[in-house]
Scaffold this motif. Structure first.
Motif, PDB file in Angstrom:
ATOM      1  N   UNK A 108       0.801  -1.225   0.000  1.00 49.20           N
ATOM      2  CA  UNK A 108       0.000   0.000   0.000  1.00 49.20           C
ATOM      3  C   UNK A 108       0.831   1.271   0.000  1.00 49.20           C
ATOM      4  N   UNK A 109       2.135   1.137   0.243  1.00 44.04           N
ATOM      5  CA  UNK A 109       2.989   2.317   0.307  1.00 44.04           C
ATOM      6  C   UNK A 109       4.398   1.955  -0.164  1.00 44.04           C
ATOM      7  N   UNK A 110       5.284   2.945  -0.193  1.00 42.24           N
ATOM      8  CA  UNK A 110       6.686   2.710  -0.556  1.00 42.24           C
ATOM      9  C   UNK A 110       7.509   2.538   0.726  1.00 42.24           C
ATOM     10  N   UNK A 111       8.571   1.709   0.608  1.00 38.18           N
ATOM     11  CA  UNK A 111       9.399   1.402   1.770  1.00 38.18           C
ATOM     12  C   UNK A 111      10.876   1.444   1.387  1.00 38.18           C
ATOM     13  N   UNK A 112      11.756   1.671   2.377  1.00 43.14           N
ATOM     14  CA  UNK A 112      13.199   1.689   2.082  1.00 43.14           C
ATOM     15  C   UNK A 112      13.715   0.349   1.561  1.00 43.14           C
ATOM     16  N   UNK A 113      13.120  -0.758   2.053  1.00 42.59           N
ATOM     17  CA  UNK A 113      13.559  -2.087   1.650  1.00 42.59           C
ATOM     18  C   UNK A 113      12.350  -2.997   1.424  1.00 42.59           C
ATOM     19  N   UNK A 114      12.597  -3.984   0.559  1.00 41.39           N
ATOM     20  CA  UNK A 114      11.577  -4.989   0.276  1.00 41.39           C
ATOM     21  C   UNK A 114      12.200  -6.369   0.411  1.00 41.39           C
ATOM     22  N   UNK A 115      11.398  -7.304   0.865  1.00 39.58           N
ATOM     23  CA  UNK A 115      11.858  -8.681   1.029  1.00 39.58           C
ATOM     24  C   UNK A 115      10.865  -9.616   0.345  1.00 39.58           C
ATOM     25  N   UNK A 116      11.385 -10.599  -0.361  1.00 40.78           N
ATOM     26  CA  UNK A 116      10.564 -11.682  -0.899  1.00 40.78           C
ATOM     27  C   UNK A 116      10.903 -12.953  -0.128  1.00 40.78           C
ATOM     28  N   UNK A 117       9.892 -13.552   0.458  1.00 39.11           N
ATOM     29  CA  UNK A 117      10.048 -14.817   1.178  1.00 39.11           C
ATOM     30  C   UNK A 117       9.312 -15.900   0.408  1.00 39.11           C
ATOM     31  N   UNK A 118       9.985 -17.009   0.166  1.00 42.07           N
ATOM     32  CA  UNK A 118       9.340 -18.131  -0.512  1.00 42.07           C
ATOM     33  C   UNK A 118       9.482 -19.379   0.338  1.00 42.07           C
ATOM     34  N   UNK A 119       8.393 -20.145   0.427  1.00 46.69           N
ATOM     35  CA  UNK A 119       8.450 -21.461   1.039  1.00 46.69           C
ATOM     36  C   UNK A 119       8.107 -22.506  -0.013  1.00 46.69           C
ATOM     37  N   UNK A 120       8.725 -23.667   0.089  1.00 43.67           N
ATOM     38  CA  UNK A 120       8.487 -24.761  -0.860  1.00 43.67           C
ATOM     39  C   UNK A 120       8.401 -26.057  -0.062  1.00 43.67           C
ATOM     40  N   UNK A 121       7.280 -26.730  -0.190  1.00 47.18           N
ATOM     41  CA  UNK A 121       7.103 -27.968   0.556  1.00 47.18           C
ATOM     42  C   UNK A 121       6.146 -28.914  -0.127  1.00 47.18           C
ATOM     43  N   UNK A 122       5.586 -29.835   0.642  1.00 51.13           N
ATOM     44  CA  UNK A 122       4.722 -30.862   0.068  1.00 51.13           C
ATOM     45  C   UNK A 122       3.260 -30.690   0.439  1.00 51.13           C
ATOM     46  N   UNK A 123       2.985 -29.744   1.356  1.00 52.47           N
ATOM     47  CA  UNK A 123       1.622 -29.563   1.832  1.00 52.47           C
ATOM     48  C   UNK A 123       1.283 -28.080   1.796  1.00 52.47           C
ATOM     49  N   UNK A 124       0.433 -27.681   0.848  1.00 53.10           N
ATOM     50  CA  UNK A 124       0.156 -26.270   0.643  1.00 53.10           C
ATOM     51  C   UNK A 124      -0.500 -25.629   1.861  1.00 53.10           C
ATOM     52  N   UNK A 125      -1.470 -26.317   2.452  1.00 49.93           N
ATOM     53  CA  UNK A 125      -2.170 -25.746   3.603  1.00 49.93           C
ATOM     54  C   UNK A 125      -1.211 -25.535   4.782  1.00 49.93           C
ATOM     55  N   UNK A 126      -0.334 -26.512   5.002  1.00 49.21           N
ATOM     56  CA  UNK A 126       0.657 -26.419   6.083  1.00 49.21           C
ATOM     57  C   UNK A 126       1.601 -25.254   5.851  1.00 49.21           C
ATOM     58  N   UNK A 127       2.124 -25.138   4.613  1.00 50.30           N
ATOM     59  CA  UNK A 127       3.101 -24.083   4.316  1.00 50.30           C
ATOM     60  C   UNK A 127       2.448 -22.713   4.316  1.00 50.30           C
ATOM     61  N   UNK A 128       1.220 -22.633   3.791  1.00 50.20           N
ATOM     62  CA  UNK A 128       0.503 -21.360   3.772  1.00 50.20           C
ATOM     63  C   UNK A 128       0.239 -20.875   5.196  1.00 50.20           C
ATOM     64  N   UNK A 129      -0.114 -21.806   6.060  1.00 44.45           N
ATOM     65  CA  UNK A 129      -0.341 -21.458   7.466  1.00 44.45           C
ATOM     66  C   UNK A 129       0.929 -20.925   8.118  1.00 44.45           C
ATOM     67  N   UNK A 130       2.056 -21.558   7.814  1.00 44.86           N
ATOM     68  CA  UNK A 130       3.337 -21.114   8.375  1.00 44.86           C
ATOM     69  C   UNK A 130       3.696 -19.706   7.892  1.00 44.86           C
ATOM     70  N   UNK A 131       3.547 -19.465   6.583  1.00 44.15           N
ATOM     71  CA  UNK A 131       3.928 -18.166   6.037  1.00 44.15           C
ATOM     72  C   UNK A 131       2.983 -17.074   6.533  1.00 44.15           C
ATOM     73  N   UNK A 132       1.695 -17.389   6.633  1.00 48.86           N
ATOM     74  CA  UNK A 132       0.728 -16.424   7.152  1.00 48.86           C
ATOM     75  C   UNK A 132       1.037 -16.074   8.606  1.00 48.86           C
TER      76      UNK A 132
END
Length: 496
Positions: free
Chosen positions: A299-323
């Motif tokens: 929604x705004x501009x920031x001094x830094x940006x980060x991209x975090x990626x998770x890769x696993x075998x269970x989408x619901x499990x990984x989505x819950x962790x990242x959320x």
């Protein structure tokens, strides 16, 4: 860059190397089909010099040679016969893959013969049980990734140049990229190599075994040797199981200290599925949004940006962790905003924000690129120090487009301690280069870093190797080079 513009130290041509003649070209025609040879009139051929332009210059248009002959063999035996002749006649040769390098390692410096591996481009075998792929060196990385994806696997490296770079070049430069955090170095992923030595000897170590403890592991010498010890013609690499679930988030971060804090928490909360942790600053974001046709997902501009990626075998499990990670980061004030990708198209757009940075900076102006390893706590400090030096020289002022330097920015792989420092200018010129060379290398050495994290040495960093290697180490590197290539014909003027 105008032809002849001086922007790097160009060694004098060695008088020990033979000047090519039509007789040499005629001999090569006995080795390989005429249609795989590009020779200009200067050496008795008929090719228009413009046809050799893509082989003579790097993609940044910073390094440029004047080769009059390009050979495009289709087999390992043809490579062997070519090098055997060049060795006997002291003809200098530059091995070339996709020519996506950034340090002048894949283009001729003078009139060396270009040995292009692009016609060695077939998959030799694939074991769907072990995931071991055996292929020619000229296979394009993205095409290999698509090939193994159909079989449920993934290449252990991924680069912004994946659509053009060759696996042989990746191995020769020990390329890193965005999957390094998860899958590590090619020193671990590559199981075997087929290499043609400078005298034409074919060194067949194309093993598909994970374990082979029978003496010296010679293949390791060629991984990262940048084509100075031998020409890689075949690669055996283990490909991991392709993740069934991939989740990505982009975060807006107020400071570099918070970038580090977020990384610590990401490893703690998502360690077993964390596959990428990339960062970039506001200047990089501005360039990529302008040139890639993207919108900021935050929604705004920031001094830094980060991209975090998770890769696993269970989408619901990984989505819950990242959320949960994002919620914790926001609650603790480590980040100020975040967006989770909702589908594959959003994942692709978020990755384009990171992978599109080099191209976007290139469209902004002439880009000086420094790929360095620095301890994480001080990794971004060099960007500010370079900015101050350029401002003191009246060459740069943030937001002032009338100065010769337009941007000073940084992005990279936090988990690998790898910063890509970029200085974008109107053009490559000595008055700018002198401001940060050798200062940037001195700065890196003072923090016990490396002057090359993943791009290699090439010509660009050859004279600065002493900032990362002791005199004893450089001496033994030279001894190894002389042992394999006593005539020095293979990729001369590079590395050591």
């Amino acid at each position: 860059m105008p032809l002849g513009q001086k922007c790097y130290h160009k060694p004098a041509r060695s008088s020990e190397f033979k000047q090519l003649s039509s007789a040499d070209v005629n001999h090569f025609k006995t080795i390989m089909p005429a249609e795989t040879i590009l020779a200009t009139a200067a050496v008795g051929g008929t090719a228009d010099p413009i046809e050799l332009e893509g082989f003579n210059a790097d993609w940044l248009n910073k390094y440029r040679g004047s080769s009059q002959l390009v050979l495009r063999p289709k087999t390992t035996q043809e490579v062997s016969d070519i090098l055997k002749y060049c060795h006997a006649n002291r003809i200098a040769v530059v091995p070339q893959g996709g020519n996506t390098g950034l340090v002048g390692g894949s283009v001729p410096i003078h009139d060396e013969v270009v040995l292009s591996l692009r016609n060695l481009n077939r998959v030799r075998s694939y074991d769907e049980v072990s995931g071991v792929l055996v292929c020619d060196a000229g296979c394009v990385l993205e095409e290999l990734d698509n090939y193994v994806a159909e079989r449920g696997h993934i290449m252990p490296l991924d680069l912004g140049a994946k659509g053009s770079c060759h696996i042989g070049g990746n191995v020769a430069t020990n390329a890193g990229g965005i999957r390094f955090l998860r899958y590590g170095s090619l020193h671990g992923s590559v199981l075997g190599l087929e290499v043609v030595l400078p005298d034409g000897t074919i060194l067949d170590s194309l093993s598909t075994l994970r374990k082979d403890n029978t003496g010296y592991d010679l293949k390791q010498l060629f991984i990262g040797s940048e084509g100075t010890l031998g020409v890689i013609t075949g690669v055996s690499v283990v490909t991991p199981q392709r993740p069934a679930a991939v989740n990505v988030a982009v975060l807006g971060v107020p400071s570099y200290a918070n970038v580090q804090q977020a990384f610590k928490l990401a490893r703690k909360r998502c360690g077993e599925v964390l596959s990428a942790y990339e960062f970039w600053d506001a200047s990089c974001m501005g360039a990529v949004l302008e040139h890639q046709g993207l919108r900021n997902p935050l929604t705004s501009d920031y001094p830094f940006y980060v991209l975090v990626e998770t890769s696993g075998s269970n989408n619901a499990h990984d989505d819950e962790k990242l959320t949960a990670l994002l919620e914790e980061l926001l609650e603790e004030g480590v980040v100020e905003d975040g967006a989770l990708a909702q589908d594959d198209s959003q994942i692709a757009r978020m990755w384009t924000m990171r992978e599109g940075i080099p191209e976007s900076l290139g469209k902004t102006g002439a880009t000086y690129k420094y790929d360095v390893s620095i301890p994480i706590p001080v990794l971004y400090d060099v960007v500010g120090d370079i900015s101050k030096r350029l401002e003191a020289a009246d060459l740069y002022k943030p937001g002032d487009s009338s100065r010769p330097v337009k941007l000073v920015c940084g992005y990279g792989h936090i988990g690998d301690s790898n910063l890509h420092l970029n200085v974008v200018a109107d053009k490559f010129e000595d008055q700018i280069t002198r401001i940060f060379e050798p200062f940037v290398y001195e700065w890196v050495a003072s923090h016990r870093g490396s002057i090359s994290a993943e791009h290699g040495v090439g010509l660009m960093k050859r004279d600065y190797l002493g900032y990362s290697k002791t005199p004893e180490m450089i001496d033994y590197m030279k001894r190894i080079k002389h042992m394999f290539d006593p005539s020095g014909i293979l990729n001369p003027y590079k590395v050591v």
